[in-house]
Scaffold this active site. Structure first.
Site, PDB file in Angstrom:
ATOM      1  N   GLU A  83       0.834  -1.197   0.000  1.00  0.00           N
ATOM      2  CA  GLU A  83       0.000   0.000   0.000  1.00  0.00           C
ATOM      3  C   GLU A  83       0.875   1.256   0.000  1.00  0.00           C
ATOM      4  O   GLU A  83       0.377   2.364   0.189  1.00  0.00           O
ATOM      5  CB  GLU A  83      -0.971   0.023   1.173  1.00  0.00           C
ATOM      6  N   CYS A 115      -3.127  -4.238   4.316  1.00  0.00           N
ATOM      7  CA  CYS A 115      -2.020  -5.053   4.841  1.00  0.00           C
ATOM      8  C   CYS A 115      -2.016  -6.504   4.374  1.00  0.00           C
ATOM      9  O   CYS A 115      -1.107  -7.252   4.744  1.00  0.00           O
ATOM     10  CB  CYS A 115      -2.033  -5.012   6.371  1.00  0.00           C
ATOM     11  N   THR A 156       3.909   2.825  15.299  1.00  0.00           N
ATOM     12  CA  THR A 156       3.977   1.427  14.856  1.00  0.00           C
ATOM     13  C   THR A 156       4.290   1.239  13.376  1.00  0.00           C
ATOM     14  O   THR A 156       4.743   0.158  12.989  1.00  0.00           O
ATOM     15  CB  THR A 156       2.647   0.713  15.155  1.00  0.00           C
ATOM     16  N   ARG A 204     -13.836   3.038  15.798  1.00  0.00           N
ATOM     17  CA  ARG A 204     -14.740   2.033  16.366  1.00  0.00           C
ATOM     18  C   ARG A 204     -14.800   0.754  15.538  1.00  0.00           C
ATOM     19  O   ARG A 204     -15.304  -0.262  16.000  1.00  0.00           O
ATOM     20  CB  ARG A 204     -16.140   2.621  16.557  1.00  0.00           C
ATOM     21  N   THR A 206     -11.939  -0.543  14.158  1.00  0.00           N
ATOM     22  CA  THR A 206     -10.582  -1.079  14.074  1.00  0.00           C
ATOM     23  C   THR A 206     -10.401  -2.444  14.729  1.00  0.00           C
ATOM     24  O   THR A 206      -9.779  -3.330  14.166  1.00  0.00           O
ATOM     25  CB  THR A 206      -9.579  -0.078  14.685  1.00  0.00           C
ATOM     26  N   HIS A 239      -1.531 -11.409  11.581  1.00  0.00           N
ATOM     27  CA  HIS A 239      -1.199 -10.019  11.272  1.00  0.00           C
ATOM     28  C   HIS A 239      -0.946  -9.270  12.574  1.00  0.00           C
ATOM     29  O   HIS A 239      -1.636  -9.478  13.573  1.00  0.00           O
ATOM     30  CB  HIS A 239      -2.319  -9.342  10.479  1.00  0.00           C
ATOM     31  N   LYS A 244      -0.157  -6.496  21.016  1.00  0.00           N
ATOM     32  CA  LYS A 244      -1.329  -6.927  21.779  1.00  0.00           C
ATOM     33  C   LYS A 244      -2.327  -7.723  20.944  1.00  0.00           C
ATOM     34  O   LYS A 244      -2.827  -8.770  21.380  1.00  0.00           O
ATOM     35  CB  LYS A 244      -2.016  -5.704  22.393  1.00  0.00           C
ATOM     36  N   ASN A 271       5.000  -2.379  12.469  1.00  0.00           N
ATOM     37  CA  ASN A 271       4.043  -3.042  11.588  1.00  0.00           C
ATOM     38  C   ASN A 271       4.474  -2.819  10.148  1.00  0.00           C
ATOM     39  O   ASN A 271       4.441  -1.691   9.656  1.00  0.00           O
ATOM     40  CB  ASN A 271       2.645  -2.469  11.830  1.00  0.00           C
ATOM     41  N   SER A 301      -7.114  -4.141   6.040  1.00  0.00           N
ATOM     42  CA  SER A 301      -8.252  -3.270   6.315  1.00  0.00           C
ATOM     43  C   SER A 301      -9.120  -3.135   5.083  1.00  0.00           C
ATOM     44  O   SER A 301      -8.649  -3.184   3.960  1.00  0.00           O
ATOM     45  CB  SER A 301      -7.754  -1.894   6.767  1.00  0.00           C
TER      46      SER A 301
END
Length: 350
Positions: A83, A115, A156, A204, A206, A239, A244, A271, A301
């Site tokens: 991307e 991604c 990130t 909201r 994500t 991914h 976390k 990332n 995404s």
């Protein structure tokens, strides 16, 4: 309805390779500038002034060729997922194909799906070789991700990539594909419009509606279709937009974190977007034993996930040492401050 994606011919990975730029910036240094004191990762990789997703793709492709030990003229497809490709109108795949000596008898294309553009290219390569149309195809995922100054993505968004050469399953493949599965919906969690320099995110959407929903459904469906459980896998690579999220997925699926940590590199390189799971899998292949089974699930995404089950073969023992290992690049570091980072990422508008 049969959901599993499996080609007519069994295929595997003939060669693989990764590349990570040597420059690093500590999350603490970014936080110093913006007055932030808690960080999602420790540090991230930063491309040099002469590096971009294209040059990263070339380095990864050359490493994959070293391990494959084949004439590049035999590669009939070079598909590049990113991307952050350097040209809005001009294929990146043609440059990579030329650089590795695969032209002119080759198909090239640039893939886009946030991604998971790299694994989308890999799905296509599996089908291309598995149908008998070609002996070998190369899939690459690489990015030099951007985050708006001060945005949490700036902590990130890293740089790196990996390449995989797909061929018919044989004694020369380092691992073979048992099957794959793709799960896609229209979920607006992250986007960048034309002419915009930085991406936007729908906060909201994500977590649960995007990342977790797609990865978990893709992983569960793949395992159900193959008749496998989490206990059948020795490693899992998900991914990794941060540290976390993939560990949370592992906990939900019942996978011990010890099976995830070898391929979880975001905490130390950031990332790498289209390269994230591909770099993670390359790190796992560097240490895996013949017979090990790897669960590999990407996420892009917009939104979707590609899930693969691969089984490591005997050839890995000989081929893994034919090119630099992923951790060789990860451990090769030169730290820079925020001023040099902003210059390298062209954040200064003159």
């Amino acid at each position: 309805m049969r959901k599993l994606l499996k080609p007519v011919k069994d295929v595997g990975i003939v060669g693989y390779g990764a590349y990570v730029p040597k420059y690093r910036i500590k999350a603490e240094e970014i936080g110093r500038v913006w007055g932030v004191s808690s960080f999602p990762i420790e540090e991230k990789a930063v491309p040099g002034l002469d590096e971009d997703a294209l040059t990263i793709g070339i380095e990864a492709a050359r490493n994959a060729l070293k391990r494959a030990r084949i004439d590049p003229k035999l590669i009939r497809a070079v598909w590049f997922g990113s991307e952050s490709k350097p040209y809005a109108v001009k294929p990146t795949g043609t440059v990579i194909a030329e650089a590795i000596g695969a032209t002119p008898d080759v198909s090239t294309a640039d893939f886009e799906f946030a991604c998971k553009a790299g694994t989308e290219a890999l799905q296509t390569a599996i089908g291309f070789v598995g149908s008998g149309m070609a002996d070998y195809a190369m899939a690459i995922g690489a990015d030099t991700a951007q985050g708006r100054p001060g945005d949490h993505l700036e902590f990130t968004a890293g740089a790196g990539g990996a390449a995989f050469i797909v061929g018919e399953k044989s004694s020369e493949t380092v691992a073979y594909f048992e099957g794959s599965y793709s799960y896609v919906t229209d979920t607006p969690d992250f986007w960048r419009r034309q002419h915009e320099h930085y991406p936007r995110h729908g906060n909201r959407f994500t977590g649960e509606p995007a990342y977790f929903h797609h990865i978990i459904n893709a992983a569960k469906t793949l395992m159900e279709e193959l008749g496998l459980t989490v206990n059948d896998f020795d490693y899992a690579v998900f991914h990794q937009p941060n540290v976390k999220f993939p560990l949370t997925v592992a906990k939900i699926l019942g996978i011990p974190k010890e099976k995830v940590l070898p391929g979880l590199l975001t905490g130390i390189i950031g990332n790498t977007y289209s390269g994230a799971t591909m770099v993670g899998v390359s790190a796992v292949l560097d240490i895996a034993k013949p017979g090990d089974r790897i669960l590999w699930v990407s996420f892009g995404s917009g939104a979707g996930s590609d899930a693969f089950s691969i089984v490591v073969q005997d050839a890995i023992e000989e081929k893994r040492d034919l090119a630099p290992k992923t951790m060789d690049y990860v451990n090769r570091k030169k730290y820079i401050d925020y001023a040099l980072y902003a210059k390298a990422r062209r954040k200064y508008i003159m």
